[in-house]
Design a protein around this motif. Sequence first.
Motif, PDB file in Angstrom:
ATOM      1  N   SER A 161       0.827  -1.231   0.063  1.00  0.00           N
ATOM      2  CA  SER A 161      -0.015  -0.045  -0.080  1.00  0.00           C
ATOM      3  C   SER A 161       0.642   1.208   0.020  1.00  0.00           C
ATOM      4  CB  SER A 161      -0.979  -0.188   1.270  1.00  0.00           C
ATOM      5  OG  SER A 161      -1.962  -1.067   1.300  1.00  0.00           O
ATOM      6  N   LEU A 162       1.908   1.004   0.632  1.00  0.00           N
ATOM      7  CA  LEU A 162       3.018   2.317   0.871  1.00  0.00           C
ATOM      8  C   LEU A 162       3.482   2.670  -0.440  1.00  0.00           C
ATOM      9  CD1 LEU A 162       4.695   1.523   4.084  1.00  0.00           C
ATOM     10  CD2 LEU A 162       2.949   3.252   3.689  1.00  0.00           C
ATOM     11  N   LYS A 163       3.402   1.891  -1.546  1.00  0.00           N
ATOM     12  CA  LYS A 163       3.984   2.297  -2.983  1.00  0.00           C
ATOM     13  C   LYS A 163       2.909   3.295  -3.686  1.00  0.00           C
ATOM     14  CE  LYS A 163       6.186  -2.305  -3.628  1.00  0.00           C
ATOM     15  NZ  LYS A 163       6.337  -3.342  -4.542  1.00  0.00           N
ATOM     16  N   TYR A 164       1.659   3.179  -3.105  1.00  0.00           N
ATOM     17  CA  TYR A 164       0.677   3.996  -3.943  1.00  0.00           C
ATOM     18  C   TYR A 164       0.321   5.312  -2.843  1.00  0.00           C
ATOM     19  CZ  TYR A 164       0.583   0.113  -6.704  1.00  0.00           C
ATOM     20  OH  TYR A 164       1.025  -1.030  -7.540  1.00  0.00           O
ATOM     21  N   GLU A 165       1.391   6.184  -2.520  1.00  0.00           N
ATOM     22  CA  GLU A 165       1.178   7.088  -1.798  1.00  0.00           C
ATOM     23  C   GLU A 165       0.502   8.293  -2.149  1.00  0.00           C
ATOM     24  OE1 GLU A 165       1.023   8.154   1.455  1.00  0.00           O
ATOM     25  OE2 GLU A 165       2.574   7.047   2.512  1.00  0.00           O
ATOM     26  N   GLU A 166      -0.304   9.037  -1.462  1.00  0.00           N
ATOM     27  CA  GLU A 166      -1.247  10.172  -1.678  1.00  0.00           C
ATOM     28  C   GLU A 166      -1.116  11.104  -0.922  1.00  0.00           C
ATOM     29  OE1 GLU A 166      -5.290   9.052  -2.850  1.00  0.00           O
ATOM     30  OE2 GLU A 166      -4.666   8.731  -4.970  1.00  0.00           O
ATOM     31  N   PRO A 167      -1.241  12.478  -1.168  1.00  0.00           N
ATOM     32  CA  PRO A 167      -1.180  13.638  -0.172  1.00  0.00           C
ATOM     33  C   PRO A 167      -2.538  13.735   0.594  1.00  0.00           C
ATOM     34  CG  PRO A 167      -1.436  14.844  -2.213  1.00  0.00           C
ATOM     35  CD  PRO A 167      -0.860  13.078  -2.303  1.00  0.00           C
ATOM     36  N   ARG A 168      -2.660  14.129   1.723  1.00  0.00           N
ATOM     37  CA  ARG A 168      -4.198  14.147   2.339  1.00  0.00           C
ATOM     38  C   ARG A 168      -4.223  15.480   3.128  1.00  0.00           C
ATOM     39  NH1 ARG A 168      -6.660   8.938   1.901  1.00  0.00           N
ATOM     40  NH2 ARG A 168      -5.607   8.069   0.087  1.00  0.00           N
ATOM     41  N   ILE A 169      -5.602  16.112   3.173  1.00  0.00           N
ATOM     42  CA  ILE A 169      -5.928  17.135   4.183  1.00  0.00           C
ATOM     43  C   ILE A 169      -6.187  16.491   5.507  1.00  0.00           C
ATOM     44  CG2 ILE A 169      -7.233  18.857   4.841  1.00  0.00           C
ATOM     45  CD1 ILE A 169      -7.430  19.722   1.935  1.00  0.00           C
ATOM     46  N   ILE A 170      -5.529  16.718   6.499  1.00  0.00           N
ATOM     47  CA  ILE A 170      -6.008  16.079   7.730  1.00  0.00           C
ATOM     48  C   ILE A 170      -6.931  17.060   8.626  1.00  0.00           C
ATOM     49  CG2 ILE A 170      -4.882  15.164   9.949  1.00  0.00           C
ATOM     50  CD1 ILE A 170      -4.176  13.558   7.179  1.00  0.00           C
ATOM     51  N   ILE A 171      -8.176  16.412   9.011  1.00  0.00           N
ATOM     52  CA  ILE A 171      -8.887  17.393   9.888  1.00  0.00           C
ATOM     53  C   ILE A 171      -8.684  16.750  11.562  1.00  0.00           C
ATOM     54  CG2 ILE A 171     -11.355  17.910  10.435  1.00  0.00           C
ATOM     55  CD1 ILE A 171     -11.766  16.532   7.248  1.00  0.00           C
ATOM     56  N   PRO A 172      -8.376  17.534  12.297  1.00  0.00           N
ATOM     57  CA  PRO A 172      -8.148  17.124  13.689  1.00  0.00           C
ATOM     58  C   PRO A 172      -9.447  16.991  14.425  1.00  0.00           C
ATOM     59  CG  PRO A 172      -7.857  19.417  13.315  1.00  0.00           C
ATOM     60  CD  PRO A 172      -7.850  18.893  12.014  1.00  0.00           C
ATOM     61  N   LEU A 173      -9.776  16.287  15.345  1.00  0.00           N
ATOM     62  CA  LEU A 173     -10.762  16.102  15.954  1.00  0.00           C
ATOM     63  C   LEU A 173     -10.617  16.119  17.530  1.00  0.00           C
ATOM     64  CD1 LEU A 173     -11.898  12.498  14.501  1.00  0.00           C
ATOM     65  CD2 LEU A 173     -12.525  14.824  13.772  1.00  0.00           C
ATOM     66  N   TYR A 174     -11.444  17.144  17.977  1.00  0.00           N
ATOM     67  CA  TYR A 174     -11.022  17.532  19.516  1.00  0.00           C
ATOM     68  C   TYR A 174     -12.422  17.095  20.389  1.00  0.00           C
ATOM     69  CZ  TYR A 174      -7.504  20.462  17.565  1.00  0.00           C
ATOM     70  OH  TYR A 174      -6.178  21.015  16.938  1.00  0.00           O
ATOM     71  N   TYR A 175     -12.060  16.855  21.806  1.00  0.00           N
ATOM     72  CA  TYR A 175     -13.060  16.732  22.442  1.00  0.00           C
ATOM     73  C   TYR A 175     -12.804  17.488  23.972  1.00  0.00           C
ATOM     74  CZ  TYR A 175     -16.084  14.583  26.312  1.00  0.00           C
ATOM     75  OH  TYR A 175     -17.001  14.405  27.123  1.00  0.00           O
ATOM     76  N   GLN A 176     -13.597  18.460  24.188  1.00  0.00           N
ATOM     77  CA  GLN A 176     -13.318  19.477  25.168  1.00  0.00           C
ATOM     78  C   GLN A 176     -11.881  19.999  25.205  1.00  0.00           C
ATOM     79  OE1 GLN A 176     -14.067  17.074  28.710  1.00  0.00           O
ATOM     80  NE2 GLN A 176     -16.249  17.140  28.768  1.00  0.00           N
ATOM     81  N   LYS A 177     -11.575  20.424  24.132  1.00  0.00           N
ATOM     82  CA  LYS A 177     -10.329  21.238  23.739  1.00  0.00           C
ATOM     83  C   LYS A 177      -9.149  20.404  23.503  1.00  0.00           C
ATOM     84  CE  LYS A 177     -12.071  25.535  25.399  1.00  0.00           C
ATOM     85  NZ  LYS A 177     -11.925  26.990  26.252  1.00  0.00           N
ATOM     86  N   GLU A 178      -9.456  18.885  23.694  1.00  0.00           N
ATOM     87  CA  GLU A 178      -8.139  18.078  23.684  1.00  0.00           C
ATOM     88  C   GLU A 178      -8.167  17.383  22.499  1.00  0.00           C
ATOM     89  OE1 GLU A 178      -8.200  15.732  27.247  1.00  0.00           O
ATOM     90  OE2 GLU A 178      -6.578  17.060  28.035  1.00  0.00           O
ATOM     91  N   LEU A 179      -7.125  17.297  21.878  1.00  0.00           N
ATOM     92  CA  LEU A 179      -6.998  16.417  20.555  1.00  0.00           C
ATOM     93  C   LEU A 179      -7.032  15.062  20.836  1.00  0.00           C
ATOM     94  CD1 LEU A 179      -6.208  16.690  17.654  1.00  0.00           C
ATOM     95  CD2 LEU A 179      -3.838  16.196  17.849  1.00  0.00           C
ATOM     96  N   ILE A 180      -8.018  14.384  19.980  1.00  0.00           N
ATOM     97  CA  ILE A 180      -8.221  12.848  20.370  1.00  0.00           C
ATOM     98  C   ILE A 180      -8.286  11.874  19.217  1.00  0.00           C
ATOM     99  CG2 ILE A 180      -9.887  13.424  22.374  1.00  0.00           C
ATOM    100  CD1 ILE A 180     -12.234  12.692  20.353  1.00  0.00           C
ATOM    101  N   GLY A 181      -7.955  12.664  18.008  1.00  0.00           N
ATOM    102  CA  GLY A 181      -8.063  11.791  16.871  1.00  0.00           C
ATOM    103  C   GLY A 181      -7.896  12.666  15.401  1.00  0.00           C
ATOM    104  N   PHE A 182      -7.941  12.078  14.320  1.00  0.00           N
ATOM    105  CA  PHE A 182      -8.359  12.770  12.958  1.00  0.00           C
ATOM    106  C   PHE A 182      -8.843  12.182  12.019  1.00  0.00           C
ATOM    107  CE2 PHE A 182      -4.613   9.918  12.614  1.00  0.00           C
ATOM    108  CZ  PHE A 182      -4.478   9.430  11.356  1.00  0.00           C
TER     109      PHE A 182
END
Length: 215
Positions: A161-182
């Motif tokens: 899978s790593l042979k087919y890389e693509e750029p991505r926009i990353i959307i951060p996910l927050y809970y009570q002002k803490e970063l918990i995922g993306f």
Amino acid sequence: MDLIDDKYINLLSSRLERFSKKNQNLYNCRCPICGDSKKNKSKARGYFYQVKNNTNYKCHNCGVNISLNNFLKTFDSVLHQEYCLEKYSAGFTGKNFPVETPKFNFKKPKFKSRLDLPKASENDLSRQYLESRKLNPNKFYYAEEFKKWTNTLVQTFDQKSLKYEEPRIIIPLYYQKELIGFQEETKGVATPTAPTALSAAVAPTKNLRREVSAD
């Protein structure tokens, strides 16, 4: 006698000299605290007996008179912890039952304050795409090698899978002002692939929950 008390007395029995059960609520052994009689090895003057809802231990040689809880605490600290936990789980705690409440040491997970990526505003394609949608690119991130970066958080993509890389926009996910995922977005920076949905929990040391989708 309480079934839990009976269980733990029997767990001790192999280590108590001349241990025997006299009746349903009474056990006898040589006292392990004072050693009992030095002259007569057949004497056994230690007793476990019921007192209301409790179980006590008393030696008629040295005079010690303590609860089973305190006896276990003195005799075997590991067994004592197990006893406390089992009693606590069964609801035998409080003023009338002197069992220590077990201590639970749960550490609050620590989350990262930001992703280790450049802001989307630093890349022309991602910035233009987000601004076209009236979104602030400074609130998003940009991953040039999305799959490789994701694998630094939790192993997700194999070598093929790593042979087919693509750029991505990353959307951060927050809970009570803490970063918990993306969550990732392909539009505007990469050729859309077949729709997929992929999510996995990540341990607190990795600090992130991942939601990956291509649309």
